[in-house]
Design an enzyme around this catalytic site. Structure first.
Site, PDB file in Angstrom:
ATOM      1  CG  ASP A   1      -0.135   0.063   2.553  1.00 16.71           C
ATOM      2  OD1 ASP A   1       0.849  -0.544   2.643  1.00 16.71           O
ATOM      3  OD2 ASP A   1      -0.526   0.873   3.269  1.00 16.71           O
TER       4      ASP A   1
ATOM      5  CD  GLU B   1       4.540   0.902   6.991  1.00 19.13           C
ATOM      6  OE1 GLU B   1       5.014   1.424   8.011  1.00 19.13           O
ATOM      7  OE2 GLU B   1       3.906   1.822   5.973  1.00 19.13           O
ATOM      8  CD  GLU B   2       3.028   4.157   3.902  1.00 20.39           C
ATOM      9  OE1 GLU B   2       2.869   4.881   4.989  1.00 20.39           O
ATOM     10  OE2 GLU B   2       4.022   4.191   3.317  1.00 20.39           O
TER      11      GLU B   2
HETATM   12 ZN   LIG Z   1       7.060   2.316   3.861  1.00 14.73          ZN
END
Ligand SMILES: [Zn+2]
Length: 487
Positions: A99, A166-167
């Site tokens: 992502d 992750e973001e």
């Molecule tokens: Zn990253």
């Protein structure tokens, strides 16, 4: 200079590797926006297909649901899998995220962020995700393909863990890693994460530590409602005055933390360790440029680096309930909430730090003789992480960097946290290494307009970093058996 057949193949097939990154960048897999969720899912499917073309066995693991922008959505699946299960070989787990952060032309991008742009003059590859983290993921795929095309045996078993959140806080991943520690990741000997950056622009880094974080709110309340200072000034104990008195006891303007028991827990500096910081290829000027002013506490480069990497820090962030508009309002706020946080290094545990802070602030508040009420809360806590650079995992990477770049890497720690690193370290009990494959693309490290996404425009990857980074990842895998044998 690296002249192995796989490295030659990489040089000769640059156009193919660039085309692969282009395909990845042009899927706008923004995890933090509900309307982009189908693209995140499509990105996961695309990545899974790329891995399967290499012969990897991949599962898409559902991670449950989330509520985002008022909608209930399926979390993007994690991709978990393997390539190779030879019991005679070491097993390396590779992590990355597919992502990206949001991006739009109106944020100040020179090119459409989800249109991949190869600037042939500057040899730069522009696009959201080019370095964070699609470039490094493509690096792993490219390296494996190069091995296969040149009939180079991959001397390790690989395990994969790629996520699409992750973001947006890696929702669901911690549980997955803990579960797979007894499943797909049971045989893992070491972990390699390629999702951070070099400190400067020219010297590769290996990262072996991250600071943790304890975040506090301090609430002080007294009067039943806001008061007017003309009527009640010098009549009541004022919550804001109490808060400022307390906050002045937290940290000195020289950065020294005043909460007793915290500095005492930090390991004393050894000469060898100090040398690690002196050897890091970065200047005081690099820091001043990133800061935009000459306001560093120390002018000694090693001290500046240690301030960020090996010592704790205490920062005051804000006050809720304070008068913050323009003009001269004469209000006495009835209740106030101050926020501060402490970045943690080994051996500072968030729960212990919470106890030390609570005890200290209550004692200091008692000294004020105020009749107001104090409440101190730790809003979140994350532990610090540090790995041994003497492990074969780090030696294999160091030798790879020396072969590819002809330079010894700088050993760095990060001042911030990447929580999944600690999850891997704790759940698997194995050495974890951060192997950044490019320099930082941000024009500066400044946070713009209160929003971390806004400043990271014009994300790019130097073609040289993409190609040499791919070789580094490949050579690292090739180095594992020898490095492990000499352990
Ligand atoms: Zn990253």
């Amino acid at each position: 200079m690296l002249d192995a057949p796989f490295a030659k193949w990489i040089d000769e097939h640059q156009d193919e590797l660039i085309a692969r990154l282009k395909e990845a960048v042009e899927i706008p897999s923004v995890s933090g926006d509900a309307s982009y969720r189908p693209h995140v899912v499509r990105m996961g499917e695309w990545l899974r297909a790329e891995l399967e073309k290499l012969g990897a066995e991949i599962r898409s693991v559902p991670l449950g649901k989330q509520v985002l922008d008022g909608q209930e959505l399926d979390l993007p699946p994690a991709l978990v899998g393997s390539l190779g299960k030879d019991p005679k070989k070491k097993t390396v787990l590779v992590y990355g995220h597919y992502d990206v952060q949001p991006a739009s032309l109106s944020d100040g991008w020179k090119h459409e962020p989800f249109q991949f742009t190869h600037d042939k003059e500057t040899r730069r590859l522009y696009g959201r995700g080019s370095t964070d983290d699609k470039g490094p993921i493509m690096g792993w795929i490219n390296a494996i393909q190069a091995f296969q095309e040149t009939k180079t045996e991959i001397p390790v078993n690989l395990r994969f863990c790629f996520e699409g959140m992750e973001e947006s806080g890696s929702e669901g991943l911690e549980e997955l890693v803990i579960k797979e520690a007894k499943g797909e990741f049971a045989d893992v000997d070491a972990v390699c994460i390629s999702d951070n950056y070099w400190l400067g622009t020219t010297t590769p880094c290996l990262t072996y530590g991250l600071r943790g974080l304890s975040y506090f709110s301090v609430s002080i309340s007294g009067p039943a409602a806001d008061l007017h200072s003309g009527v009640f000034g010098n009549v009541v104990h004022e919550p804001m005055t109490d808060l400022f008195a307390l906050f002045s006891k937290l940290v000195t303007p020289q950065g020294k933390i005043l909460v007793p028991g915290i500095n005492e827990k930090v390991a004393p500096l050894t000469d060898d360790e100090r040398k690690l910081y002196e050897d890091i290829d970065v200047t005081l000027g690099d820091f001043e440029q990133a800061i935009g002013a000459k306001v560093t506490i120390s002018e000694d480069k090693a001290e500046v680096l240690m301030g960020r990497m090996r010592y704790p820090s205490l920062s005051i962030h804000g006050v809720e309930g304070a008068f913050s508009g323009q003009g001269a309002k004469t209000v006495i706020p009835a209740a106030i909430k101050g926020k501060f946080s402490i970045r943690l290094v080994p051996d500072l545990d968030p729960d212990e730090v919470n106890e030390l802070v609570q005890k200290y602030l209550k004692a200091e508040f008692a000294k004020l003789g105020s009749k107001n009420t104090l409440k101190v809360e730790m809003l979140s806590g994350g532990k610090p992480w540090v790995a041994s650079i003497d492990h074969w995992n780090f030696r294999a990477a160091k030798d790879a960097i020396e072969k590819v770049y002809g330079k010894t890497p700088s050993y760095t720690r990060e001042g911030g946290s990447i929580p999944i690193t600690l999850t891997f370290a704790e759940a698997l009990g194995k050495n974890v290494m951060l192997l950044p494959s490019a320099y930082r693309y941000f024009p500066s490290n400044r946070v713009g307009r209160g929003d971390d996404g806004a400043h990271s425009t014009n994300e790019k990857l130097d073609l040289a970093n993409y190609i040499e980074g791919t070789k580094t990842l490949g050579q690292y895998l090739l180095n594992v058996p020898a490095a492990a044998a000499s352990a």
